[in-house]
Design an enzyme around this catalytic site. Structure first.
Site, PDB file in Angstrom:
ATOM      1  N   ARG A 227       0.862  -1.183   0.000  1.00 55.87           N
ATOM      2  CA  ARG A 227       0.000   0.000   0.000  1.00 55.87           C
ATOM      3  C   ARG A 227       0.897   1.231   0.000  1.00 55.87           C
ATOM      4  O   ARG A 227       1.915   1.278   0.684  1.00 55.87           O
ATOM      5  CB  ARG A 227      -0.908   0.042   1.234  1.00 55.87           C
ATOM      6  CG  ARG A 227      -2.110  -0.895   1.160  1.00 55.87           C
ATOM      7  CD  ARG A 227      -3.130  -0.479   0.082  1.00 55.87           C
ATOM      8  NE  ARG A 227      -4.264  -1.392   0.005  1.00 55.87           N
ATOM      9  CZ  ARG A 227      -4.323  -2.464  -0.790  1.00 55.87           C
ATOM     10  NH1 ARG A 227      -3.328  -2.760  -1.589  1.00 55.87           N
ATOM     11  NH2 ARG A 227      -5.412  -3.215  -0.805  1.00 55.87           N
ATOM     12  N   ASP A 251       4.298  -0.447  -7.011  1.00 59.81           N
ATOM     13  CA  ASP A 251       3.032  -0.760  -7.684  1.00 59.81           C
ATOM     14  C   ASP A 251       1.900   0.030  -7.035  1.00 59.81           C
ATOM     15  O   ASP A 251       0.775   0.007  -7.517  1.00 59.81           O
ATOM     16  CB  ASP A 251       2.739  -2.266  -7.566  1.00 59.81           C
ATOM     17  CG  ASP A 251       1.485  -2.657  -8.344  1.00 59.81           C
ATOM     18  OD1 ASP A 251       1.423  -2.324  -9.546  1.00 59.81           O
ATOM     19  OD2 ASP A 251       0.574  -3.265  -7.749  1.00 59.81           O
ATOM     20  N   GLU A 256      -2.521   7.553  -4.971  1.00 60.41           N
ATOM     21  CA  GLU A 256      -2.936   6.931  -6.240  1.00 60.41           C
ATOM     22  C   GLU A 256      -4.433   7.070  -6.525  1.00 60.41           C
ATOM     23  O   GLU A 256      -4.848   7.000  -7.689  1.00 60.41           O
ATOM     24  CB  GLU A 256      -2.564   5.443  -6.254  1.00 60.41           C
ATOM     25  CG  GLU A 256      -3.365   4.585  -5.280  1.00 60.41           C
ATOM     26  CD  GLU A 256      -2.978   3.105  -5.313  1.00 60.41           C
ATOM     27  OE1 GLU A 256      -1.784   2.788  -5.132  1.00 60.41           O
ATOM     28  OE2 GLU A 256      -3.885   2.273  -5.534  1.00 60.41           O
TER      29      GLU A 256
HETATM   30  P1  NAI Z   1      -1.526 -11.048   5.183  1.00 59.18           P
HETATM   31  O1  NAI Z   1      -2.501 -10.503   6.166  1.00 59.18           O
HETATM   32  O2  NAI Z   1      -1.584 -12.492   4.823  1.00 59.18           O
HETATM   33  O3  NAI Z   1      -0.028 -10.737   5.684  1.00 59.18           O
HETATM   34  C1  NAI Z   1       0.385  -9.504   6.191  1.00 59.18           C
HETATM   35  C2  NAI Z   1       1.489  -9.788   7.176  1.00 59.18           C
HETATM   36  O4  NAI Z   1       2.062  -8.541   7.591  1.00 59.18           O
HETATM   37  C3  NAI Z   1       1.006 -10.503   8.447  1.00 59.18           C
HETATM   38  O5  NAI Z   1       1.790 -11.657   8.679  1.00 59.18           O
HETATM   39  C4  NAI Z   1       1.197  -9.461   9.536  1.00 59.18           C
HETATM   40  O6  NAI Z   1       1.522 -10.033  10.802  1.00 59.18           O
HETATM   41  C5  NAI Z   1       2.365  -8.663   8.958  1.00 59.18           C
HETATM   42  N1  NAI Z   1       2.567  -7.358   9.566  1.00 59.18           N
HETATM   43  C6  NAI Z   1       1.654  -6.530  10.148  1.00 59.18           C
HETATM   44  N2  NAI Z   1       2.271  -5.416  10.595  1.00 59.18           N
HETATM   45  C7  NAI Z   1       3.591  -5.553  10.315  1.00 59.18           C
HETATM   46  C8  NAI Z   1       4.729  -4.738  10.525  1.00 59.18           C
HETATM   47  N3  NAI Z   1       4.638  -3.550  11.158  1.00 59.18           N
HETATM   48  N4  NAI Z   1       5.928  -5.185  10.103  1.00 59.18           N
HETATM   49  C9  NAI Z   1       6.043  -6.381   9.489  1.00 59.18           C
HETATM   50  N5  NAI Z   1       4.988  -7.193   9.252  1.00 59.18           N
HETATM   51  C10 NAI Z   1       3.789  -6.780   9.655  1.00 59.18           C
HETATM   52  O7  NAI Z   1      -1.675 -10.142   3.903  1.00 59.18           O
HETATM   53  P2  NAI Z   1      -1.272 -10.497   2.396  1.00 59.18           P
HETATM   54  O8  NAI Z   1      -2.411 -11.201   1.734  1.00 59.18           O
HETATM   55  O9  NAI Z   1       0.056 -11.127   2.366  1.00 59.18           O
HETATM   56  O10 NAI Z   1      -1.191  -9.043   1.761  1.00 59.18           O
HETATM   57  C11 NAI Z   1      -0.209  -8.119   2.165  1.00 59.18           C
HETATM   58  C12 NAI Z   1      -0.576  -6.748   1.626  1.00 59.18           C
HETATM   59  O11 NAI Z   1      -0.458  -6.756   0.210  1.00 59.18           O
HETATM   60  C13 NAI Z   1      -2.058  -6.342   1.879  1.00 59.18           C
HETATM   61  O12 NAI Z   1      -2.195  -5.712   3.124  1.00 59.18           O
HETATM   62  C14 NAI Z   1      -2.354  -5.425   0.756  1.00 59.18           C
HETATM   63  O13 NAI Z   1      -2.172  -4.103   1.221  1.00 59.18           O
HETATM   64  C15 NAI Z   1      -1.295  -5.743  -0.299  1.00 59.18           C
HETATM   65  N6  NAI Z   1      -1.875  -6.187  -1.562  1.00 59.18           N
HETATM   66  C16 NAI Z   1      -1.530  -5.530  -2.713  1.00 59.18           C
HETATM   67  C17 NAI Z   1      -2.037  -5.925  -3.933  1.00 59.18           C
HETATM   68  C18 NAI Z   1      -1.635  -5.250  -5.219  1.00 59.18           C
HETATM   69  O14 NAI Z   1      -2.268  -5.504  -6.257  1.00 59.18           O
HETATM   70  N7  NAI Z   1      -0.616  -4.419  -5.240  1.00 59.18           N
HETATM   71  C19 NAI Z   1      -3.002  -7.037  -4.010  1.00 59.18           C
HETATM   72  C20 NAI Z   1      -3.241  -7.703  -2.746  1.00 59.18           C
HETATM   73  C21 NAI Z   1      -2.714  -7.272  -1.565  1.00 59.18           C
END
Ligand code: NAI
Length: 323
Positions: A227, A251, A256
């Site tokens: 994000r 990305d 945005e």
């Molecule tokens: P997820 O919920 O499976 O994993 C996120 C991880 O980040 C969790 O393990 C959590 O404990 C960790 N986390 C939380 N705060 C943290 C911090 N301060 N430092 C380090 N780690 C921390 O989420 P997922 O599915 O892996 O997605 C991650 C992110 O990718 C989403 O939040 C979304 O913003 C982004 N995303 C972007 C897309 C795109 O098209 N560019 C598409 C889908 C998701």
């Protein structure tokens, strides 16, 4: 269930054809001003740049909306307090293809490292000089993964396949993941490539700020497919100008909304920070397309429609976003 589908792109609409839910597609994004379009629709379907702030939610509630079906994993664009206040239920698509996003992060790394955009443009001009195109072996480099959830863990696996040492930071480490968990500071000081895969929350807003850029290895590469608000773009620009930050692959971008997913080629770019980023040769930007694979779109559509079906039948859904 009658559903008002905001920010509808033409390419995604076929994935919703044949659904039992009558869906009206609106190309416009949701805001307080456009929420009236959803009057008498018990469900709205939103994407990442729809702005479901308190005002928009109040307008949706006044029009009879009871369910917000997000076509995304992230929900930072929804005021959950306001939704709860109006008795509105919010569902999301927690996982649709971690591979899509992880592979796009790798694409950004490879393209930045080997200067593929510049190289391709040069070949098209009959210029076959190699000057300025030198890259580095990714094998043997140290990669820092910030957030080892679904996407970060897939990304970590790919980078291990390249022969990288993979460091990670996450408040909830995964016991069986083949990474070395380290502190945020150690990750910054040790990584040649840092890739962000954590959600945007008040705690992670501008996680990469001036102090973080200064703490990085000189010339490090930063990749953000998560994000935009995770990175202070001005701090990144300052780092890129001195060379402290060697490469930036984005990305997502904090500002945005209103820009990405639209054809603005006939208008003047208004965002001066974004314009500055575009002038830097070691910056590569894509417009929030990391999720954009056929498999991901199929999964988004099927989970979204299931969420709507569940809500219609039970007043809740499996993939509920909890306050
Ligand atoms: P997820 O919920 O499976 O994993 C996120 C991880 O980040 C969790 O393990 C959590 O404990 C960790 N986390 C939380 N705060 C943290 C911090 N301060 N430092 C380090 N780690 C921390 O989420 P997922 O599915 O892996 O997605 C991650 C992110 O990718 C989403 O939040 C979304 O913003 C982004 N995303 C972007 C897309 C795109 O098209 N560019 C598409 C889908 C998701």
């Amino acid at each position: 269930m009658r559903t008002a589908f905001f920010s509808a792109r033409r390419d995604e609409q076929p994935f919703y054809q044949g659904s039992s839910h009558p869906i009206t597609f609106f190309e416009t994004s949701l805001s307080a001003a456009t929420a009236k379009l959803a009057t008498d629709y018990p469900a709205v379907c939103l994407f990442v740049n729809d702005n479901a702030n308190a005002e928009a939610i109040a307008a949706l509630a006044a029009g009879g909306t009871k369910f917000i079906a997000l076509r995304s994993a992230g929900f930072n664009h929804v005021d959950l307090q306001a939704a709860a206040h109006h008795g509105m239920v919010v569902g999301r698509v927690p996982a649709y293809s971690p591979y899509a996003v992880a592979e796009h992060a790798v694409a950004l790394i490879l393209a930045l490292n080997r200067k593929l955009v510049r190289a391709n443009a040069r070949v098209h001009e009959n210029n076959f000089l190699l000057d300025g195109l030198m890259g580095f072996d990714i094998h043997g480099r140290t990669v820092g993964v910030v957030g080892t959830g679904q996407i970060g863990s897939v990304f970590a696996g790919i980078m291990r396949g390249f022969g990288c040492r993979v460091l990670a930071t996450d408040p909830f480490p995964q016991a069986n993941l083949a990474v070395e968990y380290v502190s945020w500071q150690d990750l910054l000081t040790s990584s040649d490539i840092i890739s962000l895969h954590c959600p945007l929350t008040p705690q992670t807003y501008h996680l990469v700020d001036d102090a973080a850029v200064d703490a990085m290895k000189p010339g490090a590469m930063l990749i953000n497919t998560s994000r935009g608000g995770l990175v202070d773009a001005l701090a990144a620009i300052r780092g890129l100008k001195t060379g402290q930050l060697g490469y930036l692959g984005l990305d997502v971008y904090e500002e945005e909304a209103g820009m990405f997913f639209a054809d603005l080629s006939g208008s003047v770019l208004q965002d001066d920070v974004f314009a500055r980023l575009l002038t830097l040769p070691n910056v590569l930007i894509t417009g929030h397309q990391a999720f954009y694979t056929r498999q991901a779109l199929e999964n988004i559509a099927s989970t979204t429609l299931q969420n709507i079906t569940d809500f219609e039948a039970t007043g809740s859904c499996t993939h509920l976003v909890k306050l």
